[in-house]
Structure formats: C-alpha cells, structure tokens
Design a protein around this motif. Sequence first.
Motif, PDB file in Angstrom:
ATOM      1  N   ASP A 151      56.702  -1.932  54.984  1.00  0.00           N
ATOM      2  CA  ASP A 151      57.666  -2.161  53.910  1.00  0.00           C
ATOM      3  C   ASP A 151      58.742  -1.079  53.962  1.00  0.00           C
ATOM      4  OD1 ASP A 151      59.036  -2.667  51.530  1.00  0.00           O
ATOM      5  OD2 ASP A 151      57.221  -3.327  50.508  1.00  0.00           O
ATOM      6  N   SER A 187      61.483  -1.249  51.901  1.00  0.00           N
ATOM      7  CA  SER A 187      62.330  -1.575  50.753  1.00  0.00           C
ATOM      8  C   SER A 187      62.605  -0.407  49.812  1.00  0.00           C
ATOM      9  CB  SER A 187      61.714  -2.730  49.950  1.00  0.00           C
ATOM     10  OG  SER A 187      60.493  -2.337  49.345  1.00  0.00           O
ATOM     11  N   GLU A 205      70.746  -3.452  44.143  1.00  0.00           N
ATOM     12  CA  GLU A 205      69.837  -4.584  44.063  1.00  0.00           C
ATOM     13  C   GLU A 205      69.839  -5.141  42.650  1.00  0.00           C
ATOM     14  OE1 GLU A 205      66.264  -4.620  46.692  1.00  0.00           O
ATOM     15  OE2 GLU A 205      66.266  -2.510  46.178  1.00  0.00           O
ATOM     16  N   ARG A 214      56.788  -7.743  49.869  1.00  0.00           N
ATOM     17  CA  ARG A 214      57.511  -6.617  49.262  1.00  0.00           C
ATOM     18  C   ARG A 214      56.507  -5.846  48.426  1.00  0.00           C
ATOM     19  NH1 ARG A 214      63.375  -5.995  47.878  1.00  0.00           N
ATOM     20  NH2 ARG A 214      63.478  -4.145  46.586  1.00  0.00           N
TER      21      ARG A 214
END
Length: 398
Positions: free
Chosen positions: A99, A101, A186, A272
């Motif tokens: 991940d 993110s 985001e 995620r």
Amino acid sequence: MNHAPQLRIPAVYMRGGTSKGVFFQLDDLPEAARVPGPARDALLMRVIGSPDPYGKHTDGMGGATSSTSKCVIISKSSKPDHDVDYLYGQVSIDTAFVDWSGNCGNLSSAVGPFAIAHDLIDAGRVPDSGSCTVRIWQANIGKTIVSHVPVTNGEVQETGDFELDGVTFPAAEIQLEFIDPSDDGEGGGSMFPTGNLVDTLDVPGVGTFDATMINAGIPTIFLRAADLGYTGAELQGAINEDKAALAKFEAIRAAGAVRMGLIGDVTEAAKRQHTPKVALVAPPVEHVTSSGKALGAGDVDLLVRALSMGKLHHAMMGTASVAIATAAAIPGTLVSEAAGGGERTEVVFGHPSGTLRVGAEARQVGGQWTVTKAIMSRSARVLMEGQVRVPADAMQGH
C-alpha cells in the motif's frame, strides 16, 4: 536443476518512533525496482516475507505487525528546497499487496538520520555538534516534513534520555514538523472532505455513528468510543482478539473511505488497507497501560485508540497523531469534544502504551479550517546495516 542465487542489496534496518522498517537508497535497488510497479512491489514483499499465510514473517525482515511490515526508499530530492525524497510502502502481512497510499509518521523520524548518515545532506550543513535540519519531501502524499536531528561530533546522535511510550529504551529526541499536513489532494479537496466537522456515518449491518472525518497527516475517521461500547482505555487484546469487533471496524473504515471520497465503493477497501485509519476517542479515565503503568484521569487531555491494517495499534501511528493534534485544535470535532472543547495548540493523549504530546497550529480562513503545521517528537535508531538478501527470482515475471 538451476537454482537462482540470492541478490545482495544494501539496506539499513531502522527503528523510527514506534515502528521499524527496511530502508533503501533508490539507486541501490535492482534496476527494475527503481520505478513504481509490480517488480518493486514483488521485491519489497520478498524482503519483508509477505505474503505469509502463517502470519509470522519467519522468512523475511518483517515483524508480522502493521508497525514492523514497512519499507522505505530514499533518494536525493527532485523538489526545490528539499533534501531528500521519502517514499513509504506498507507491506500487507498475509496478502500480496504493498500500500503506497499514505505516509508513516513514525518512520518519518528515521529519514533525517538516514539522509545525514548516507551523505545525502551537504556536509557544510551538518554541524559538529547541535541540530541539523533536514527538509523531506514525503512523496506518497506530496507534503513537506522538516526534521531536526541531533548531531554530536559530526555524526547523528542516536542515544539519549528521551523516552517515548511504546519504545522500550530511551534515545535522542528528534523533532518533526509536518508542514501544511491537511491532505487536500484527495476526497473533497479540503481538510474535512464532507465539509462538516461531524457527520452521521451509516454503516450497513453495523449501525449509525457520529464521526469526524479528517485529512490531516493521514485520512482518519474519529468515533466516540462510548458509541461502540468502549471506554477508550482498551488494550490490544480487548479488540484484536475479538473477530466480530475487527469486522465491525473494517466495515466502518470502508464506509468512511467512500464517504471521504477515497474509494468509489466499499469493495475497493481491501486494496487500500493503509488508509483511512479508524480511531476511538474518549474523555480521560484512570487505567493501566500495556507496560503496567497507572495513568490517572488528570494525566492526559483525552484517550485515543487507533486501528492500523485491521488491528488495534500498540501505541499510536505518527500520522494519526498529526490528525489528532489537528482535530483537537478545532472546536466542534469529536476529538476536541473528548478533550473538553475549546481552542488549543497542543494536546496530551493517552494510547495503549502510555501518553504522547502533540501540537498543531490551526486557523479559519474564509470559513474553512486550515492547519499550517503539526509538531511532535520522536526518536530513531539504526538496528542493523549491511545487505539484505533476496532470491534473484523474487521479481521474476515483473
């Protein structure tokens, strides 16, 4: 039958805050792994020892927890006015997934020391004794971190008397400044992606909860501990050994991720895992921490329990600490409510291992809340350095 030899890749095994991970210089990686993609992910998973259906990481450098299944890639910065680029990969334990993110706030504290030790900082800026300022570009989220690293006799000072709850031994204090930590790239394009300080979050099959959803440090969903039947003083076993509770928290996390605009559908949450985080907040109550230390109700402003990679964290993620500091500074959030309300520039919160003091500078501009920086202290230490060995076929087919 031919057997692939092992690659030898220069690496440093470092503790940063309450986490530890394997650190690489970008140019030391095999050529195929110097760019994002399946080859890089496959290499880092093999380094850590994932995916491991046994959940032990016996054949790798990982520690089989979210705090110890981490890799970091450092390079000279591509950004003006920055020293190094810092890329962080959270390696899943039991699935084939890395991940990218979010950031790791704990390992952020090890980036400055790594950069100085590997001559990525101009020698003229490293004092013989004192503090060296390292400007870090956090490449995962596109943010600046300023690290103040203690230096003695021209080298990073690692030992000291700074104590960090969740870390067994004292070390030298490293102060981190997370500049403009609200994640406006985001979700809804603001610190509060829904536009509200508190939302009603409907989680099918679980319930409806008040929630503060914030993008600061790392996307985080804050809930009242009492709304889920907790006091906020729970230790890891109370939640991690309750499969039904973990499933409930994952459903909340997925629903919150959709509401925050991080994913389009709850089915995407499995890909995620690192973000968003889910955290429970509560007013202080007297209790005993995981180390056996008694914590009085007057010792902290509030209690926080946060989950990372599907499990209750043993202390507190550094990035979630930024989210806590930011939300505590803004009256009307559930974090501020748990801390007693009002405006504040710093907060002391209790976590399963003890306490942590964090600060944030928040203000309203045009009716929108913004935070200029969040500040916290951590420590870091090199545990081992040399070469990590990985079977040469680890990247085969990528």
